[in-house]
Write a protein that holds these residues in place. Structure first.
Motif, short mmCIF file in Angstrom:
data_model
loop_
_atom_site.label_atom_id
_atom_site.label_comp_id
_atom_site.label_asym_id
_atom_site.label_seq_id
_atom_site.Cartn_x
_atom_site.Cartn_y
_atom_site.Cartn_z
N THR A 4 28.48 39.22 49.31
CA THR A 4 28.74 40.22 48.28
C THR A 4 27.55 41.03 48.01
OG1 THR A 4 28.88 38.80 46.47
CG2 THR A 4 30.84 39.08 47.49
N ASP A 19 37.86 33.41 48.35
CA ASP A 19 36.62 33.27 48.60
C ASP A 19 36.43 31.55 48.91
OD1 ASP A 19 33.68 32.39 47.48
OD2 ASP A 19 33.60 34.52 47.89
N ARG A 20 37.03 30.75 48.21
CA ARG A 20 36.99 29.41 48.43
C ARG A 20 37.48 29.03 50.11
NH1 ARG A 20 40.52 25.78 48.35
NH2 ARG A 20 42.10 27.26 47.07
N SER A 69 48.25 29.26 45.17
CA SER A 69 47.24 29.04 46.26
C SER A 69 47.93 28.07 47.09
CB SER A 69 46.10 28.74 45.93
OG SER A 69 45.84 27.56 45.07
N ARG A 107 34.95 30.40 52.80
CA ARG A 107 33.79 29.63 52.66
C ARG A 107 34.13 28.12 53.21
NH1 ARG A 107 29.59 32.11 49.93
NH2 ARG A 107 30.36 33.89 48.66
N SER A 163 41.07 36.39 44.02
CA SER A 163 39.64 36.52 44.45
C SER A 163 39.04 35.15 44.49
CB SER A 163 38.92 37.37 43.65
OG SER A 163 37.63 37.55 44.37
N ARG A 164 39.07 34.10 43.58
CA ARG A 164 38.29 32.96 43.81
C ARG A 164 39.08 32.01 44.75
NH1 ARG A 164 37.57 33.54 38.14
NH2 ARG A 164 39.88 32.31 37.57
N THR A 165 40.36 32.26 44.97
CA THR A 165 41.07 31.65 46.03
C THR A 165 40.68 31.99 47.42
OG1 THR A 165 42.97 30.99 44.53
CG2 THR A 165 43.33 30.79 46.97
N LYS A 221 41.12 38.09 39.43
CA LYS A 221 40.05 37.27 39.88
C LYS A 221 40.30 36.10 40.35
CE LYS A 221 36.41 39.34 36.56
NZ LYS A 221 35.70 39.13 35.46
N LYS A 222 41.56 35.20 39.91
CA LYS A 222 42.09 34.13 40.35
C LYS A 222 42.40 34.27 41.88
CE LYS A 222 43.91 32.64 35.94
NZ LYS A 222 44.97 32.08 35.19
N ARG A 230 32.73 40.77 44.36
CA ARG A 230 33.59 39.68 44.94
C ARG A 230 34.36 40.12 46.11
NH1 ARG A 230 38.54 40.07 41.88
NH2 ARG A 230 38.31 41.50 40.38
#
Length: 439
Positions: free
Chosen positions: A235, A223-224, A373, A227, A219-221, A216-217, A209
């Motif tokens: 990855t 990544d979103r 975020s 994209r 990371s997800r932000t 991870k939160k 990731r």
């Protein structure tokens, strides 16, 4: 009797804070010498905004002589330390050698680009550790975009509009996030590019990731956001070979590109290895007081030092600006303690959270480990940077406000040629003035 001489090598986060702490307390009662290749402290976290045309270079360059009034600056690169004789040697910008004795020494030489044994990377990739590299990248991106609108070969046009960033840590993520906004801005203003396909950005990392070292939160932000902007986040993928025409990925795909941006991490400055002292993954081992074992008058801090993490027994503090800045303050305090001013303090710091600037009004942050975020995270991120910067706050704020209401200036000055910023260098903070292999 001569005053005590305190020599600080390197003016990154750790070295600058050590010098500042000593300067404010001693106020001329000691000879404080700061040796650094440049006359400025570089606020590295904002460097991606320089490369993307948001901030002008001097905004993130804080004058050493202007903010450290009781510190004597020596311009030079230290290449030798004789710990037994208490003597250091350096070379100034004109190539002249210099030597100096010391009573106390603070080693805060920082880090350089991390290299991997991948064919072609050293020749065709460019790092992102210093101002010269950021200025080169800013020009390079602009030049590639402009040239893509004039070349006739369709494959070459696509290659010049393709940008590959390797490493999805802090730096790589921010470079990709800001870079895609920058190229979109250039394309909108260039008549020959308006009808062309959108610039292509790829962010690669062998990790599962983006921002693998963070929560991870966050990371997800990140990544979103990437994209949604069209960045191809890949990855578990890395570069197998680099050529002048593009990069071969480990899954067999070849990407046509003229832009390979290397952000895979850092390694301690090579000076550490020359000392011949015990190290931990290339970093100089120190105790909890930042002292070098066997040399009580020598302290090390920042990326160059393997500092025991008292909040995580058995581990060492990570190589981040947050730790380097605080270690510099402790180093300065402990130097004072060695001079009879106070008592030594061990270094202990619980991280207060992290911020990742994703460009525009987007960011990911977890102050006090509260995940945020969007615009709120962006406000927290910028507020944190303004507090952490030792100067230029008004100028940085002014540039941010201007960027919000005015279009960016997509111009290339051409002041840094590619050969001046090689990936394999011991001094990413200094542009080379002689081309390798010439003369």
């Amino acid at each position: 009797m001569s005053p005590v001489r305190i020599v600080i090598v390197g003016a990154g986060f750790a070295g600058y804070q050590a010098a500042r702490t000593l300067s404010r307390t001693l106020r001329g009662a000691a000879d404080i010498v700061l040796i650094n290749p440049n006359d400025y402290f570089l606020y590295l976290p904002l460097l991606p905004e320089v490369a993307a045309g948001v901030l002008e270079p001097r905004r993130v360059s804080v004058s050493l002589t202007g903010t450290l009034p009781h510190v004597r600056l020596v311009l030079g690169e230290v290449h030798g330390v004789d710990l037994d004789a208490r003597r250091i040697s350096w070379q100034d910008p004109d190539g002249r050698p210099g030597e100096m004795d010391y009573d106390r020494l603070v080693l805060s030489v920082g880090s350089v680009n991390k290299l991997l044994p991948i064919p072609g990377v050293a020749e065709h990739a460019h790092g992102f550790r210093g101002m010269p590299e950021a200025l080169f990248l800013r020009d390079h991106i602009t030049r590639q975009m402009e040239m893509s609108g004039t070349v006739e070969d369709s494959r070459e046009r696509a290659a010049r509009r393709t940008f590959v960033v390797v490493g999805a840590g802090y730096t790589g993520t921010e470079v990709a996030a800001h870079g895609v906004l920058f190229t979109d801005s250039i394309a909108r203003k260039n008549t020959t590019l308006r009808g062309a396909p959108r610039p292509r950005w790829l962010l690669l990392d062998i990790a599962p990731r983006v921002l693998p070292e963070l929560d991870k939160k966050l990371s997800r932000t990140a990544d979103r956001v990437l994209r949604e902007r069209g960045v191809e986040v890949r990855t578990r993928t890395t570069v197998k070979e680099a050529t002048q025409d593009g990069v071969l990925l480990d899954d067999g795909e070849f990407i046509d590109t003229r832009s390979l941006i290397w952000c895979v991490g850092v390694r301690p400055d090579p000076l550490v290895e020359q000392l011949g002292l015990p190290t931990e993954r290339g970093r100089l081992r120190v105790d909890q007081y930042l002292a070098v074992p066997g040399y009580p008058d020598v302290l090390a801090c920042g990326d160059a030092a393997a500092v025991p993490d008292l909040t995580r027994p058995g581990q060492f503090t990570p190589m981040t600006a947050q730790h380097a800045q605080r270690q510099g303050k402790i180093a300065g305090h402990n130097v004072l303690a060695s001079l009879g001013r106070g008592t030594p303090k061990p270094y202990k710091h619980h991280d207060l959270g992290f911020t990742v600037d994703l460009g525009g009004v987007q960011a990911a942050a977890d102050p006090l480990h509260i995940p945020l975020s969007g615009p709120v995270a962006n406000a927290v991120t910028r507020g944190y940077h303004l507090m952490a910067m030792p100067g230029n706050r008004v100028r940085v704020t002014a540039d941010w406000l201007l960027d919000a209401v005015l279009p960016r200036q997509g111009v290339q000055l051409g002041v840094i040629p590619p050969w001046a910023v090689p990936l394999d260098t011991e001094s990413p903070e200094v542009a080379q003035t002689v081309r390798a292999g010439s003369g």
